[in-house]
Motif scaffolding. Sequence first.
Motif, PDB file in Angstrom:
ATOM      1  N   LEU A  14       0.843  -1.194   0.000  1.00 31.70           N
ATOM      2  CA  LEU A  14       0.000   0.000   0.000  1.00 31.70           C
ATOM      3  C   LEU A  14       0.880   1.246   0.000  1.00 31.70           C
ATOM      4  CD1 LEU A  14      -2.689  -1.050   2.630  1.00 31.70           C
ATOM      5  CD2 LEU A  14      -3.169  -0.433   0.251  1.00 31.70           C
ATOM      6  N   PRO A  15       0.470   2.296  -0.702  1.00 32.53           N
ATOM      7  CA  PRO A  15       1.234   3.548  -0.656  1.00 32.53           C
ATOM      8  C   PRO A  15       1.312   4.077   0.777  1.00 32.53           C
ATOM      9  CG  PRO A  15      -0.418   3.606  -2.408  1.00 32.53           C
ATOM     10  CD  PRO A  15      -0.713   2.386  -1.584  1.00 32.53           C
ATOM     11  N   LYS A  39      15.110  -4.222   6.413  1.00 29.24           N
ATOM     12  CA  LYS A  39      13.661  -4.281   6.564  1.00 29.24           C
ATOM     13  C   LYS A  39      13.012  -3.674   5.327  1.00 29.24           C
ATOM     14  CE  LYS A  39      13.663  -4.007  11.616  1.00 29.24           C
ATOM     15  NZ  LYS A  39      13.228  -3.212  12.802  1.00 29.24           N
ATOM     16  N   GLU A  40      12.107  -4.445   4.724  1.00 26.98           N
ATOM     17  CA  GLU A  40      11.452  -3.973   3.503  1.00 26.98           C
ATOM     18  C   GLU A  40      10.658  -2.697   3.777  1.00 26.98           C
ATOM     19  OE1 GLU A  40       8.577  -5.597  -0.083  1.00 26.98           O
ATOM     20  OE2 GLU A  40       8.292  -6.430   1.910  1.00 26.98           O
ATOM     21  N   GLY A  41      10.849  -1.724   2.893  1.00 25.71           N
ATOM     22  CA  GLY A  41      10.054  -0.505   2.972  1.00 25.71           C
ATOM     23  C   GLY A  41      10.640   0.593   3.824  1.00 25.71           C
ATOM     24  N   TYR A 260      -0.391   0.490  -7.460  1.00 26.96           N
ATOM     25  CA  TYR A 260       0.595  -0.063  -6.536  1.00 26.96           C
ATOM     26  C   TYR A 260       1.954  -0.145  -7.216  1.00 26.96           C
ATOM     27  CZ  TYR A 260      -3.345  -1.838  -3.724  1.00 26.96           C
ATOM     28  OH  TYR A 260      -4.483  -1.950  -2.974  1.00 26.96           O
ATOM     29  N   ILE A 261       3.006   0.084  -6.434  1.00 25.05           N
ATOM     30  CA  ILE A 261       4.359  -0.266  -6.844  1.00 25.05           C
ATOM     31  C   ILE A 261       4.738  -1.529  -6.071  1.00 25.05           C
ATOM     32  CG2 ILE A 261       6.798   0.375  -6.772  1.00 25.05           C
ATOM     33  CD1 ILE A 261       5.313   1.885  -8.889  1.00 25.05           C
ATOM     34  N   ILE A 262       5.096  -2.562  -6.799  1.00 24.99           N
ATOM     35  CA  ILE A 262       5.420  -3.849  -6.175  1.00 24.99           C
ATOM     36  C   ILE A 262       6.697  -3.715  -5.358  1.00 24.99           C
ATOM     37  CG2 ILE A 262       5.955  -6.271  -6.631  1.00 24.99           C
ATOM     38  CD1 ILE A 262       4.360  -5.956  -9.276  1.00 24.99           C
TER      39      ILE A 262
END
Length: 289
Positions: A14-15, A39-41, A260-262
């Motif tokens: 999610l953005p 950590k992703e994100g 979405y950006i994957i």
Amino acid sequence: MSNIKLFADSTCDLPLSEIKKMDIDIIPLIVTFGDDAYKEGTEINTKDLFRLVKEKNMLPKTSAPSPADFYNAFKPYVDAGKTIIYLGLSSKVSTTLQNAKLAAENLNTDSIIIIDSLSLCVGTGALIRQAYNYISSGMPLDEIIYNIQKNIANYKLYFTVETLDYLHMGGRCSSTEALFGKMLNIKPIISMCVDGLDVWKKTRGKKKAINLMIEEIILDKDNILNDEIHVGCTVGNEEERSLLKKQITELTGITKFQDYIIGCVISSHCGEGTLGLGYLLNEELIKNG
């Protein structure tokens, strides 16, 4: 104010603006290159991922958050008397959900509800948006859970990849399949359903793959919830996503989209140029009582 706290993990993609708006707590999955874990994100984004893959000529390993990660995230809300709904990455592709359940067991409370999205990326994101809408509307907890489960069973998700290199490097297709796939320009269309990931169809060329996904929308267009399509792409592929949306509108009349950006974890398995779409089938939401 609702007494329900909504949790997701980083693969919902999610953005950030939506995450903040809906006040969702995100548990990050881990991306590891050699001895370096991110950590992703928060500690790595998808641009970084693709750069490191090229520099190191290797794919990262991805791993689920630990039970301790979930325990530490859940505990303050349990102590505050909140009911937690965690809607997570499909148990068919990750141990993330299992670790969340272990954390809930260790907290020894019935106020944590763990729900298997049986999906990923745009699919999980769409389900979380719906869950947020139910919570915001003041729907009782048992109805929220019931309707989330109905949505899970009625979600369709398809995506196609630009190259088989990442699937090959990740051990998901053989070197022979990758070689002939490249020579013949074979594009698999992968579906995500309640049984997990599966190759739905294979075709020559990405344009044909996209057309087949759109044909599925055309078949379902009179039964798509809110006339809304969820479209995702890997970073750098936004123009192709825009063209996909334009085609969908021209062929179906649908104009409502969620973009979405994957993220890193899914991108590390699918590679650059991945494009996908999903939607919820419109089945009447039945309220208990």
